[in-house]
Structures are given as C-alpha cells and as structure tokens.
Motif scaffolding. Sequence first.
Motif, PDB file in Angstrom:
ATOM      1  N   GLU A  60       0.823  -1.205   0.000  1.00  0.00           N
ATOM      2  CA  GLU A  60       0.000   0.000   0.000  1.00  0.00           C
ATOM      3  C   GLU A  60       0.857   1.256   0.000  1.00  0.00           C
ATOM      4  N   ILE A  61       1.947   1.248   0.771  1.00  0.00           N
ATOM      5  CA  ILE A  61       2.848   2.399   0.793  1.00  0.00           C
ATOM      6  C   ILE A  61       3.434   2.661  -0.591  1.00  0.00           C
ATOM      7  N   ASP A  62       3.829   1.579  -1.268  1.00  0.00           N
ATOM      8  CA  ASP A  62       4.470   1.708  -2.579  1.00  0.00           C
ATOM      9  C   ASP A  62       3.466   1.726  -3.732  1.00  0.00           C
ATOM     10  N   LYS A  63       2.178   1.634  -3.405  1.00  0.00           N
ATOM     11  CA  LYS A  63       1.107   1.654  -4.406  1.00  0.00           C
ATOM     12  C   LYS A  63       1.301   0.556  -5.459  1.00  0.00           C
ATOM     13  N   LEU A  64       1.633  -0.644  -4.966  1.00  0.00           N
ATOM     14  CA  LEU A  64       1.804  -1.786  -5.852  1.00  0.00           C
ATOM     15  C   LEU A  64       0.449  -2.416  -6.157  1.00  0.00           C
ATOM     16  N   ASP A  65       0.314  -2.911  -7.360  1.00  0.00           N
ATOM     17  CA  ASP A  65      -0.830  -3.737  -7.714  1.00  0.00           C
ATOM     18  C   ASP A  65      -0.468  -5.159  -7.283  1.00  0.00           C
ATOM     19  N   PHE A  66      -0.820  -5.496  -6.042  1.00  0.00           N
ATOM     20  CA  PHE A  66      -0.371  -6.722  -5.382  1.00  0.00           C
ATOM     21  C   PHE A  66      -1.370  -7.835  -5.658  1.00  0.00           C
ATOM     22  N   ARG A  67      -0.913  -8.921  -6.339  1.00  0.00           N
ATOM     23  CA  ARG A  67      -1.794 -10.014  -6.741  1.00  0.00           C
ATOM     24  C   ARG A  67      -1.259 -11.356  -6.229  1.00  0.00           C
ATOM     25  N   PRO A  68      -1.451 -11.633  -4.946  1.00  0.00           N
ATOM     26  CA  PRO A  68      -0.963 -12.906  -4.386  1.00  0.00           C
ATOM     27  C   PRO A  68      -1.832 -14.082  -4.801  1.00  0.00           C
ATOM     28  N   LYS A  69      -1.184 -15.224  -5.012  1.00  0.00           N
ATOM     29  CA  LYS A  69      -1.887 -16.475  -5.249  1.00  0.00           C
ATOM     30  C   LYS A  69      -1.892 -17.244  -3.939  1.00  0.00           C
ATOM     31  N   ASP A  70      -3.069 -17.522  -3.432  1.00  0.00           N
ATOM     32  CA  ASP A  70      -3.219 -18.087  -2.096  1.00  0.00           C
ATOM     33  C   ASP A  70      -2.618 -19.491  -1.999  1.00  0.00           C
ATOM     34  N   VAL A  71      -1.714 -19.663  -1.009  1.00  0.00           N
ATOM     35  CA  VAL A  71      -1.116 -20.975  -0.714  1.00  0.00           C
ATOM     36  C   VAL A  71      -1.092 -21.158   0.798  1.00  0.00           C
ATOM     37  N   ASP A  72      -0.737 -22.361   1.241  1.00  0.00           N
ATOM     38  CA  ASP A  72      -0.751 -22.656   2.679  1.00  0.00           C
ATOM     39  C   ASP A  72       0.575 -22.362   3.372  1.00  0.00           C
ATOM     40  N   GLN A  73       1.690 -22.553   2.682  1.00  0.00           N
ATOM     41  CA  GLN A  73       2.986 -22.493   3.358  1.00  0.00           C
ATOM     42  C   GLN A  73       3.591 -21.088   3.313  1.00  0.00           C
ATOM     43  N   PHE A  74       4.377 -20.798   4.351  1.00  0.00           N
ATOM     44  CA  PHE A  74       5.072 -19.516   4.470  1.00  0.00           C
ATOM     45  C   PHE A  74       6.555 -19.838   4.634  1.00  0.00           C
ATOM     46  N   ILE A  75       7.343 -19.559   3.611  1.00  0.00           N
ATOM     47  CA  ILE A  75       8.759 -19.947   3.588  1.00  0.00           C
ATOM     48  C   ILE A  75       9.610 -18.857   4.235  1.00  0.00           C
ATOM     49  N   SER A  76      10.592 -19.282   5.033  1.00  0.00           N
ATOM     50  CA  SER A  76      11.481 -18.320   5.687  1.00  0.00           C
ATOM     51  C   SER A  76      12.944 -18.656   5.433  1.00  0.00           C
ATOM     52  N   PHE A  77      13.772 -17.611   5.429  1.00  0.00           N
ATOM     53  CA  PHE A  77      15.219 -17.719   5.275  1.00  0.00           C
ATOM     54  C   PHE A  77      15.858 -17.075   6.509  1.00  0.00           C
ATOM     55  N   GLU A  78      16.764 -17.794   7.159  1.00  0.00           N
ATOM     56  CA  GLU A  78      17.441 -17.255   8.338  1.00  0.00           C
ATOM     57  C   GLU A  78      18.948 -17.243   8.105  1.00  0.00           C
ATOM     58  N   TYR A  79      19.561 -16.077   8.370  1.00  0.00           N
ATOM     59  CA  TYR A  79      20.986 -15.855   8.118  1.00  0.00           C
ATOM     60  C   TYR A  79      21.689 -15.448   9.415  1.00  0.00           C
ATOM     61  N   VAL A  80      22.956 -15.840   9.539  1.00  0.00           N
ATOM     62  CA  VAL A  80      23.796 -15.296  10.606  1.00  0.00           C
ATOM     63  C   VAL A  80      24.262 -13.902  10.205  1.00  0.00           C
ATOM     64  N   HIS A  81      24.763 -13.768   8.980  1.00  0.00           N
ATOM     65  CA  HIS A  81      25.098 -12.475   8.387  1.00  0.00           C
ATOM     66  C   HIS A  81      24.671 -12.532   6.924  1.00  0.00           C
ATOM     67  N   SER A  82      24.777 -11.436   6.223  1.00  0.00           N
ATOM     68  CA  SER A  82      24.146 -11.374   4.904  1.00  0.00           C
ATOM     69  C   SER A  82      24.866 -12.169   3.816  1.00  0.00           C
ATOM     70  N   LEU A  83      26.067 -12.677   4.099  1.00  0.00           N
ATOM     71  CA  LEU A  83      26.768 -13.552   3.158  1.00  0.00           C
ATOM     72  C   LEU A  83      26.695 -15.024   3.548  1.00  0.00           C
ATOM     73  N   SER A  84      26.065 -15.302   4.676  1.00  0.00           N
ATOM     74  CA  SER A  84      26.051 -16.690   5.147  1.00  0.00           C
ATOM     75  C   SER A  84      25.034 -17.518   4.378  1.00  0.00           C
ATOM     76  N   THR A  85      25.220 -18.820   4.417  1.00  0.00           N
ATOM     77  CA  THR A  85      24.267 -19.736   3.798  1.00  0.00           C
ATOM     78  C   THR A  85      23.016 -19.796   4.665  1.00  0.00           C
ATOM     79  N   PRO A  86      21.837 -19.512   4.105  1.00  0.00           N
ATOM     80  CA  PRO A  86      20.642 -19.439   4.945  1.00  0.00           C
ATOM     81  C   PRO A  86      20.097 -20.808   5.330  1.00  0.00           C
ATOM     82  N   VAL A  87      19.405 -20.831   6.453  1.00  0.00           N
ATOM     83  CA  VAL A  87      18.592 -21.989   6.826  1.00  0.00           C
ATOM     84  C   VAL A  87      17.186 -21.728   6.294  1.00  0.00           C
TER      85      VAL A  87
END
Length: 396
Positions: A60-87
Amino acid sequence: MNRLTVAGGLYHERCIWPDWNRVLGSGGRAAAAVVEHVDTITFHTYASPSAVQEFRPQAEIDKLDFRPKDVDQFISFEYVHSLSTPVITPSPSQIERYDPIDAEAEVVLRFGMLEGTARVEAERCVYDPQSALAPEPFKENGSYAGKLAIVGNRSEICELAGDESPSAAGARLVEEGAEVVVIKSGAEGAQVITASDATSVPPYRSDAVWTLGSGDVFAAMFAARWAVHRDSPVEAALLASAAVSSYAESRELQVPPVESLLRREAVATKAISRKVYLASPFFTVSELWLVDDVRRGLSDLGLEVFSPLHEVGPGPAGEVAPADIAALKDCDIVFAILDGLDSGTVFEVGYARALEKPVYAFAQNVSRGDLTMIEGSGCRVYNDLVTALHHAAWRE
C-alpha cells in the motif's frame, strides 16, 4: 505511462547481524526497489494469508498492484550475516509445489521461486533464475518473450548453459536466443554479453555493505532501465550496479533517482585483490567456525585464499612458521580476525605491515586502546564482517 510486472517470491527474511526481520523475498524487494523509476508495478507471487498480512502495508505504501496467489505455506530464510548460507524453513525437499502463476504483460521481471514457477508472455522479459543448483530454463514452463535478458550469478549462468566458463556460458545463451546475458560477479561487478560484444561493468563502492537481496535490486533496476526505459544493456547494468551500492550502504528498499546513482563512485577493476592471507586464531570451535566462514566468504568474492589452518595446519613451529611467512610474502593483502588478540595473528599483521602489505581486519570485541598500533600502522579495522570482506576484495 510505463509499467512493469514482477513475478517472484515473497518470503520471510531474518538476519542476526546486522538485525533484519522483513517479509520481502526476491519479488517483494524488486517491486519495492523501483517504485520511483516505473509508474505502475504489478506484483504476482505465492503467499499464505499471514504473508499477505505482513506484506500488504508495504504494497500500500508503494502503491503496488499486489496479486498474491493463495497458498498454505510460508517460507522463511534465516541468516547469521548477509553472506552466510541461509537456513530455509521448511527445508527445500518439503516445500510444496503449486500450479504456475501466469504473468502476461508488455514488460515482465521473472524470478525463480521455490514453490512454483511464473509462466510469462511478454514483449520484454528479464529472467533471474535464483537457483544455483537447478535453474529452470526460461522456456521450459512455456514462457515466451520477444526480447529476453537473463540475469544471474556465475554458477546459475554456467548451469543454464552447461558450460564451466561463465563467459562462454553467457555467449551460448545468447546464441540460443537471449538478447542479452548479464553475469553478476559480486565484488567484481558484472559482465554484459550480447551477440556483438562482452562488456565489464564495475561494482560501486559503499561505506557499509549489506548483500542480502542485492541481486534482486540489480535485476529490478536492470529491468526498469533496459526493459521499461529501453536503455542499452550496458547503461542499464551500470545503473543497476550503482543501485546495488546504494542499497548495500543504506538498506533502504527504494532505489534513488538516476541523478543520485550517477554520482556514486565505481571501484577500479585493477584495485580488486587476487591473493589474500587469512590470519586468525583457530583453537576453539567458534574460532574454527569463523575462520572457515571467512575463508568461504573471501573465496566467493573471487579471491584466492591462503588459510594457515587449511593449507598448513598444526605442526612443529619450525615447519609451520616458515610456511606461513612464505605465504605472507607471496600474498597481495592480509585479512585478519583480531578478536582475542591472538599473538600469532598480531605477529602476522605486524609482519605484513613491515612488508607494506595492506591489512584489513575484523574486530568486534577489541578495545580501541588495544588497536592503537594496528590502526596507527595503516590497517583498516571493521566491526561488520561483510563490509570488511568486500572492502578487502576492493582494496578500498
């Protein structure tokens, strides 16, 4: 009115150092990055209800035409630092795959996604495969583009073309129908390959370096300039490289105006180091982990690394010291891990400065007083690891 359609992932990102906790992913970040450069942006993605709730305020802030396709899962990436291999959670093998997202528009920026694929029909498309191990060929899912630009890192481009040489792989992809291939090379900048030429694009310096999502910003700005505004591939890549510098320094999502980007300072190619000596203690598990992580980071930035731990290992002083000193004499620069002020590491730093070798040091738990001789002798000391690694690679 100019328009850009973005099809890409919307993921949760968490980084420990420095702290970062956002719902963006490649698609969300790219869409937000170029709102000042494109009049209308449509964003297609897969998103769970919680992901939609988290990202909706940004859209809404960026005035994007946001068109999500509904799914069940929410994927996450976790990093120690920004060059590390994520979990990645859930693990890639457990991520459910969904039917393709259809993106039909004049200009499309398509990213590879973990939970599905975007099937594109466009006059111009920029494709970033976002997978080093198994990048999906652009046309494999039925996508079509009148003019196609492929933007990827070296391993992605090599995998797509089936060639070990990035330059040869880029040329092959052009022969197979791509209008342009842009090979991102981290601290070394990028290479732009067309049917008629291959041009190197330098990186642009930044006082701080934050790399999480920097490739997304590059692809977004390249799409905005080449596909939307019809700049030449090299002009678009130069502005994309400068946009990455701005993002890396500020962590601000929106790319500033072109006039601001043109004032940024490029890193001279000749300044980029090639051989680095890694000075560090390695007596505890935490020290071993850090020196191994730093070695990987330096190698990923294109440097040849001599690590006493990996190249020499433990042994009698009469064997270890001469081997290490010979490597010090042969290196271009030294990267030192100073936490703990290990006597061997401090000796290596002093020896390197006596040889007038540049020294870049990472120190988070060392008092300023203990750094007096190190800083006073011209060593550059940083408390952010990713910034230290990049400045060492740039010789900045």
